[in-house]
Write an enzyme that holds these catalytic residues in place. Structure first.
Site, PDB file in Angstrom:
ATOM      1  CE  LYS A  30      -3.809   2.274   2.402  1.00  0.00           C
ATOM      2  NZ  LYS A  30      -4.744   2.233   3.550  1.00  0.00           N
ATOM      3  CE1 TYR A  31       2.419   0.546  -4.659  1.00  0.00           C
ATOM      4  CE2 TYR A  31       2.541   2.752  -5.566  1.00  0.00           C
ATOM      5  CZ  TYR A  31       2.401   1.398  -5.732  1.00  0.00           C
ATOM      6  OH  TYR A  31       2.238   0.889  -6.980  1.00  0.00           O
TER       7      TYR A  31
END
Length: 325
Positions: A30-31
């Protein structure tokens, strides 16, 4: 009235932030933010010389490689930002008005129009068109070219996760007779490193071999999760260059970082990576049938009895069992 105006402004700002500062989720990763990549291409005459009859000229290899990256990004990461800058040209076009540096494409989303623009400069006819449109010059400054690339990143108003420059050249000592330009290039490379911009060297074949130690060993910098000491051999084939570019361009995100202790007074940071991961299909994008442009959706809540528009402060959310109201 001010409440309504602030409501609309706030809502539109939120929507823009959702569109531009996109948060992607791939499996366990997740970024936020977009990957940005600038192709910095040496356009001096030596790049257009073919040393073997069966091999492509270094410039042709570079253009085909960039086209391949564009095509892959259109399919898999179309919201990334990509740009192309030539240096060593007779003509110039850039925000700082430096000579012999031409910004062909600013940082923007990859698309078919950009791929077709690059295709014009392939092959023998492409060389003629390039010479006619841009020309060649050896009186360039690599430090100024890096400065122009840095300005391209600064001009982006979106949130960026990774900033990278890929330098394509077959000249292993561009400022061998000019210590001032060489020092300036090293200074600008250090500035890039401090601002979080990674500089990768994609060195190409030249007679006598490419010697990194002459100049580029002090210029290039890589991400902390990459090996600083290991450099690929020079690329003499398109397949070699594509392999090198894919290795650098592929996204690397650590699942976790741990401290590896060697005694009481020494600790090393260790990153944990997932080498095999399931590929997820990209979500569909709704397009307007008349113009083929992406469609943005807006949600409004109205009072069913009066038909008046409700503010967020007029509504409350609740959950009953598994239902959200």
């Amino acid at each position: 009235m001010s409440d309504w105006v602030s409501y609309y402004k706030h809502e539109e700002g939120e929507e823009e932030e959702d569109q531009d500062g996109e948060v992607e989720v791939l499996g366990e990763y997740k970024y936020s933010g977009r990957d940005t990549l600038v192709f910095l291409v040496d356009a001096s005459r030596a790049m257009f010389d073919s040393y073997d009859n069966d091999d492509l000229a270094p410039f042709d290899m570079t253009i085909q490689c960039i086209q391949n990256v564009y095509t892959n990004k259109i399919i898999s990461h179309d919201r990334d930002l990509v740009g192309v800058v030539f240096y060593g040209t007779e003509q110039h076009k850039n925000s700082v008005d430096f000579k012999h540096i031409y910004v062909l494409q600013d940082l923007d989303n990859p698309g078919a129009k950009r791929v077709l623009e690059l295709r014009k400069y392939k092959g023998e006819q492409g060389r003629v068109l390039f010479h006619k449109s841009f020309g060649h010059s050896g009186d360039y400054s690599l430090g100024e070219a890096l400065w122009v690339c840095s300005n391209l990143f600064s001009a982006v108003r979106l949130k960026m996760s990774h900033k990278r420059i890929m330098l394509f050249t077959n000249n292993d000592n561009p400022h061998g007779n000019d210590s001032v330009k060489a020092k300036f290039a090293r200074t600008k490379a250090a500035d890039l490193r401090e601002t979080g911009i990674y500089l990768d060297l994609m060195h190409l074949k030249k007679p006598g071999g490419f010697d990194i130690s002459l100049f580029y060993r002090d210029i290039i910098n890589t991400a902390e999760d990459e090996d600083l000491g290991v450099q690929f051999d020079e690329s003499s084939k398109l397949e070699d260059l594509m392999k090198k570019v894919r290795a650098k361009e592929t996204r690397k995100r650590a699942l976790s970082r741990l401290n590896f202790y060697l005694g009481k007074d020494m600790a090393l940071a260790v990153g944990i990576y997932n080498l095999v991961q399931k590929a997820f299909k990209q979500p569909p994008v709704k397009l307007y049938r008349e113009t083929n442009e992406p469609v943005k959706t807006k949600t409004r809540t109205f009072n069913r009895e009066t038909g008046s528009l409700l503010l967020p402060s007029d509504t409350k959310r609740a959950q009953v069992g598994i239902l959200r109201i």
